[in-house]
Design a protein around this motif. Structure first.
Motif, PDB file in Angstrom:
ATOM      1  N   LEU A 122      24.738  62.033   0.676  1.00 19.03           N
ATOM      2  CA  LEU A 122      25.686  63.096   0.983  1.00 19.03           C
ATOM      3  C   LEU A 122      24.970  64.444   0.940  1.00 19.03           C
ATOM      4  O   LEU A 122      24.575  64.961   1.963  1.00 19.03           O
ATOM      5  CB  LEU A 122      26.878  63.063   0.027  1.00 19.03           C
ATOM      6  N   CYS A 128      24.097  56.825  -1.924  1.00 23.20           N
ATOM      7  CA  CYS A 128      25.549  56.686  -2.038  1.00 23.20           C
ATOM      8  C   CYS A 128      25.986  55.403  -1.338  1.00 23.20           C
ATOM      9  O   CYS A 128      25.676  55.202  -0.152  1.00 23.20           O
ATOM     10  CB  CYS A 128      26.244  57.902  -1.431  1.00 23.20           C
ATOM     11  N   ARG A 130      28.061  53.124   0.715  1.00 20.70           N
ATOM     12  CA  ARG A 130      29.002  53.425   1.802  1.00 20.70           C
ATOM     13  C   ARG A 130      30.382  52.801   1.610  1.00 20.70           C
ATOM     14  O   ARG A 130      31.375  53.329   2.084  1.00 20.70           O
ATOM     15  CB  ARG A 130      28.433  52.968   3.139  1.00 20.70           C
ATOM     16  N   THR A 159      32.011  64.689  -2.684  1.00 25.93           N
ATOM     17  CA  THR A 159      32.743  63.446  -2.939  1.00 25.93           C
ATOM     18  C   THR A 159      33.061  62.758  -1.617  1.00 25.93           C
ATOM     19  O   THR A 159      33.069  63.378  -0.552  1.00 25.93           O
ATOM     20  CB  THR A 159      34.080  63.688  -3.678  1.00 25.93           C
ATOM     21  N   ARG A 160      33.349  61.481  -1.737  1.00 26.16           N
ATOM     22  CA  ARG A 160      33.851  60.700  -0.603  1.00 26.16           C
ATOM     23  C   ARG A 160      34.779  59.650  -1.203  1.00 26.16           C
ATOM     24  O   ARG A 160      34.450  59.046  -2.224  1.00 26.16           O
ATOM     25  CB  ARG A 160      32.684  60.042   0.136  1.00 26.16           C
ATOM     26  N   ARG A 162      37.843  56.437  -0.280  1.00 26.82           N
ATOM     27  CA  ARG A 162      38.583  55.600   0.659  1.00 26.82           C
ATOM     28  C   ARG A 162      40.070  55.702   0.347  1.00 26.82           C
ATOM     29  O   ARG A 162      40.460  55.952  -0.795  1.00 26.82           O
ATOM     30  CB  ARG A 162      38.127  54.148   0.538  1.00 26.82           C
TER      31      ARG A 162
END
Length: 181
Positions: A122, A128, A130, A159-160, A162
């Motif tokens: 990122l 990171c 996925r 941040t990421r 789902r």
């Protein structure tokens, strides 16, 4: 470069309370807590490293900080300190095999562990995952050695997350998933 605390106020306190609860009793009681399972990872001058960690917690939302605790004797500990960056990748219920590999089951070399899944970066350069339910990309702000562990305090810079998926949790020595009540 992160601040590394060489001494701490708790080291003396630990000796003052020695014998009140054994390590076995402590671990046995803590086994009843269900904890989220994450893979924490780093890359940089000391190379790539990663491990399974269930000792991760939010510390502050302003500034955004988290805490991750690693065993002081972990081979990856020095890499995290030297690289100064870390990603915390919260695993989903379908990621038990990946968790086991990063926990050292099967004794796969680090490069082979990372080859088991798709990774990207990122902001910091830390790997990171996925397919993580949530990823926190961080700069290590401070490290404190307390008892058997090192407490990494990290500033979240990206941040990421789902929108769906069940988290992988660990309780009483086994993986589990959650369900709504």
């Amino acid at each position: 470069m992160p601040h590394v605390s060489e001494s701490n106020r708790l080291s003396g306190a630990a000796n003052a309370f020695a014998g009140s609860v054994t390590a076995s009793e402590f671990r046995g009681a803590f086994a009843n807590l269900a904890t989220a399972v994450s893979i924490i990872a780093t890359d940089g001058p000391r190379g790539i490293a990663g491990l399974t960690c269930s000792a991760v917690s939010a510390a502050s939302d302003e500034p955004p900080l988290l805490v991750a605790c690693l065993h002081g004797k972990s081979a990856a500990n020095a890499a995290f300190r030297a690289n100064g960056v870390v990603s915390v990748n919260c695993l989903g219920a379908g990621h038990t095999e990946l968790s086991q590999a990063f926990a050292g089951v099967g004794r796969l070399p680090v490069e082979q562990r990372f080859a088991l899944a798709a990774w990207d970066v990122l902001v910091t350069g830390a790997p990171c995952f996925r397919d993580a339910l949530a990823t926190f990309d961080c700069e290590i702000a401070e490290v404190r050695d307390i008892g058997t562990h090192s407490m990494f305090i990290a500033k979240v810079v990206a941040t990421r997350a789902r929108d769906s998926g069940e988290p992988l949790v660990y309780q009483r020595g086994a993986y589990a998933a959650t369900r709504n009540l």
